[in-house]
Design a protein around this motif. Structure first.
Motif, PDB file in Angstrom:
ATOM      1  N   TYR A 314       9.920 -46.887  74.206  1.00  0.00           N
ATOM      2  CA  TYR A 314       9.554 -47.366  75.497  1.00  0.00           C
ATOM      3  C   TYR A 314       8.032 -47.858  75.319  1.00  0.00           C
ATOM      4  CZ  TYR A 314       7.172 -47.509  80.038  1.00  0.00           C
ATOM      5  OH  TYR A 314       6.431 -47.711  81.096  1.00  0.00           O
ATOM      6  N   PHE A 315       7.551 -48.824  75.859  1.00  0.00           N
ATOM      7  CA  PHE A 315       5.980 -48.962  75.936  1.00  0.00           C
ATOM      8  C   PHE A 315       5.926 -50.148  76.862  1.00  0.00           C
ATOM      9  CE2 PHE A 315       8.045 -52.125  72.853  1.00  0.00           C
ATOM     10  CZ  PHE A 315       7.320 -53.486  73.498  1.00  0.00           C
ATOM     11  N   ALA A 327      11.756 -51.487  77.142  1.00  0.00           N
ATOM     12  CA  ALA A 327      12.580 -49.988  76.840  1.00  0.00           C
ATOM     13  C   ALA A 327      13.944 -50.737  76.072  1.00  0.00           C
ATOM     14  CB  ALA A 327      12.943 -49.448  78.060  1.00  0.00           C
ATOM     15  N   GLY A 328      14.392 -49.684  75.012  1.00  0.00           N
ATOM     16  CA  GLY A 328      15.448 -50.039  74.588  1.00  0.00           C
ATOM     17  C   GLY A 328      15.465 -50.272  73.050  1.00  0.00           C
ATOM     18  N   LEU A 354      12.535 -60.170  84.961  1.00  0.00           N
ATOM     19  CA  LEU A 354      13.135 -58.881  84.384  1.00  0.00           C
ATOM     20  C   LEU A 354      14.209 -59.624  83.245  1.00  0.00           C
ATOM     21  CD1 LEU A 354      13.542 -55.680  84.566  1.00  0.00           C
ATOM     22  CD2 LEU A 354      15.617 -56.217  85.917  1.00  0.00           C
ATOM     23  N   ALA A 355      14.098 -59.370  82.216  1.00  0.00           N
ATOM     24  CA  ALA A 355      15.024 -59.905  80.989  1.00  0.00           C
ATOM     25  C   ALA A 355      15.766 -58.945  80.407  1.00  0.00           C
ATOM     26  CB  ALA A 355      14.242 -60.842  80.229  1.00  0.00           C
ATOM     27  N   LEU A 356      16.995 -59.117  80.234  1.00  0.00           N
ATOM     28  CA  LEU A 356      17.855 -58.171  79.586  1.00  0.00           C
ATOM     29  C   LEU A 356      18.341 -58.229  78.297  1.00  0.00           C
ATOM     30  CD1 LEU A 356      20.377 -57.036  82.483  1.00  0.00           C
ATOM     31  CD2 LEU A 356      18.192 -56.018  81.745  1.00  0.00           C
ATOM     32  N   CYS A 357      18.293 -57.686  76.970  1.00  0.00           N
ATOM     33  CA  CYS A 357      18.939 -57.953  75.647  1.00  0.00           C
ATOM     34  C   CYS A 357      20.238 -57.364  75.826  1.00  0.00           C
ATOM     35  CB  CYS A 357      18.144 -57.284  74.692  1.00  0.00           C
ATOM     36  SG  CYS A 357      16.229 -57.988  74.619  1.00  0.00           S
ATOM     37  N   ARG A 379      15.916 -49.019  82.849  1.00  0.00           N
ATOM     38  CA  ARG A 379      15.309 -47.974  81.801  1.00  0.00           C
ATOM     39  C   ARG A 379      16.259 -46.700  81.799  1.00  0.00           C
ATOM     40  NH1 ARG A 379       9.735 -45.008  81.235  1.00  0.00           N
ATOM     41  NH2 ARG A 379      10.089 -43.705  79.503  1.00  0.00           N
ATOM     42  N   ARG A 380      16.338 -46.169  83.219  1.00  0.00           N
ATOM     43  CA  ARG A 380      17.117 -44.940  83.389  1.00  0.00           C
ATOM     44  C   ARG A 380      18.546 -45.119  82.997  1.00  0.00           C
ATOM     45  NH1 ARG A 380      14.594 -43.613  89.459  1.00  0.00           N
ATOM     46  NH2 ARG A 380      12.867 -42.556  88.887  1.00  0.00           N
TER      47      ARG A 380
END
Length: 415
Positions: A314-315, A327-328, A354-357, A379-380
């Protein structure tokens, strides 16, 4: 274990000292630091401190209450020169020898520099003294600033210089800034932040030379262009501070090699923070520096690896008035899907994004720009997913399928 020496008066070193007391160590505690300063908060150096919104007194991480609770001996202004495992001692740069039963290595990293002698007006930004010098150099009216490197430090410094009214150019050798960490789609979003924020971004070319004697006047690029400059900031990464460990028999490869619990190949020696390569990964982020010490100290006091320090990466970074959070564990080939907000001319819109990989139907990482609440939820969820995976691995190890070696390290007897 009567004496423990923490080498590095850093954020990670401070947290290690606190954990030693919190976990019951009541012996002699020595903290060694090569800087003359007590531990201080580094993230504001490229942001609020540089722009003058925060003064030095607000950077301090310790106070009188800390001093009482820690009961530590602070040896500041002189770093460690060697680790002598045979004599179980830390040798200081001034020649003193500190006998010790346990060692926490928290010496961090130093800013990587361009080769050759730099003219005046060329800065790095890693320490408080670096930040003082750069801030002084930026107070002499409107300046032409060239930032070499588009990573987190470079991007934050560029944003601060724009806020101060300077003309800023960011030079990044890769096709996009932050490309290894974020991948092309998300790195393009961060590149657009520079342009929207008012900095010129030049990518895909390196630096051939710095011009000017004695003061810098320009930056010559590898494609032949020359950028006028009054101030140059070099932000091309960091080098872990391991030179003092040469000859100690510790395994060194871009950091101190540790197992998943921050334990090195030497008994009673652990490493944390920017200098530590934990389970094959070296992470230069605030969260690693604050989370690893709990595990490292527990394992140091136990005399063996009982816990793992591996956690979800996480950063965060503050640039041009926006907060970027990631995060991830993104990998090449992951697909990227924007689930909230959107882009305007390649940059996050007024509602952020908000973007998801994703890979094989599962989320692997998340990037947020000014969307803190949905980011925290995602993140959780990723963290729970990570812990479930770690549990599965521990079960497999218990059945005999695990391998005790990490990066060629074998645990010494008793580990």
């Amino acid at each position: 274990m009567r004496t423990v020496t923490v080498v590095g008066a850093s954020l990670a070193g401070l947290y290690a000292a606190r954990e030693l007391r919190a976990q019951g160590f009541d012996g002699r505690l020595v903290v060694v630091g090569d800087e003359p300063h007590r531990p201080y908060d580094r993230p504001p150096l490229s942001k609020d401190f540089l722009t003058g919104r925060v003064d030095e007194d607000r950077l301090a991480l310790t106070d009188a209450e800390d001093d009482t609770a820690l009961g530590a001996e602070w040896l500041l202004g002189t770093g460690a020169r060697a680790l002598d495992p045979r004599e179980r001692a830390v040798v200081l740069a001034d020649g003193r020898t500190l006998p010790t039963d346990g060692v926490v290595i928290a010496t961090g990293a130093s800013a990587r520099r361009l080769p050759g002698t730099a003219p005046t007006g060329v800065h790095t930004l890693r320490t408080l003294d670096d930040a003082r010098a750069l801030r002084a150099g930026l107070t002499r009216g409107a300046r032409r600033v060239v930032v070499i490197g588009g990573g987190f430090v470079g991007a934050e410094t560029a944003a601060s210089c724009v806020a101060l009214g300077h003309r800023v150019t960011v030079v990044e050798a890769a096709p996009l800034p932050l490309l290894p960490a974020l991948g092309p789609a998300l790195a393009a979003v961060c590149a657009a932040l520079h342009r929207r924020g008012g900095a010129e971004l030049i990518t895909g070319t390196g630096v051939a030379a710095l011009r000017g004697t004695p003061a810098v006047t320009g930056v010559e690029l590898s494609d032949g262009r020359v950028l006028d400059a009054d101030v140059v900031v070099v932000g091309i990464g960091a080098v872990p501070n391991t030179a003092w460990l040469a000859g100690s028999t510790l395994a060194l490869r871009d950091g101190v090699l540790c197992d998943d619990g921050c334990v090195t190949a030497l008994p009673q020696v652990v490493a944390v923070g920017d200098v530590a390569r934990v389970g094959g990964v070296r992470s230069e982020h605030w969260t690693s520096a604050t989370e690893q010490p709990r595990t490292a100290v527990a394992n140091l006091l136990a005399g063996r690896t009982t816990r793992s320090a591996r956690s979800l990466p996480y950063f965060w970074s503050d640039q041009y008035g926006s907060r970027i959070q990631f995060a991830g564990r993104r990998r090449d080939g992951d697909t990227v899907r924007i689930t909230e907000g959107g882009l305007v001319d390649g940059a996050p819109g007024p509602d952020g994004l908000l973007a998801l990989c994703e890979r094989d139907g599962r989320t692997t990482a998340v990037l947020s720009v000014d969307r803190p609440r949905p980011f925290t939820r995602t993140r959780r969820a990723l963290d729970r997913q990570e812990k479930e995976k770690e549990s599965e691995i521990e079960i497999e190890k218990g059945s005999g399928s695990g391998d005790a070696a990490r990066d060629g390290l074998r645990h010494p007897a008793g580990r």
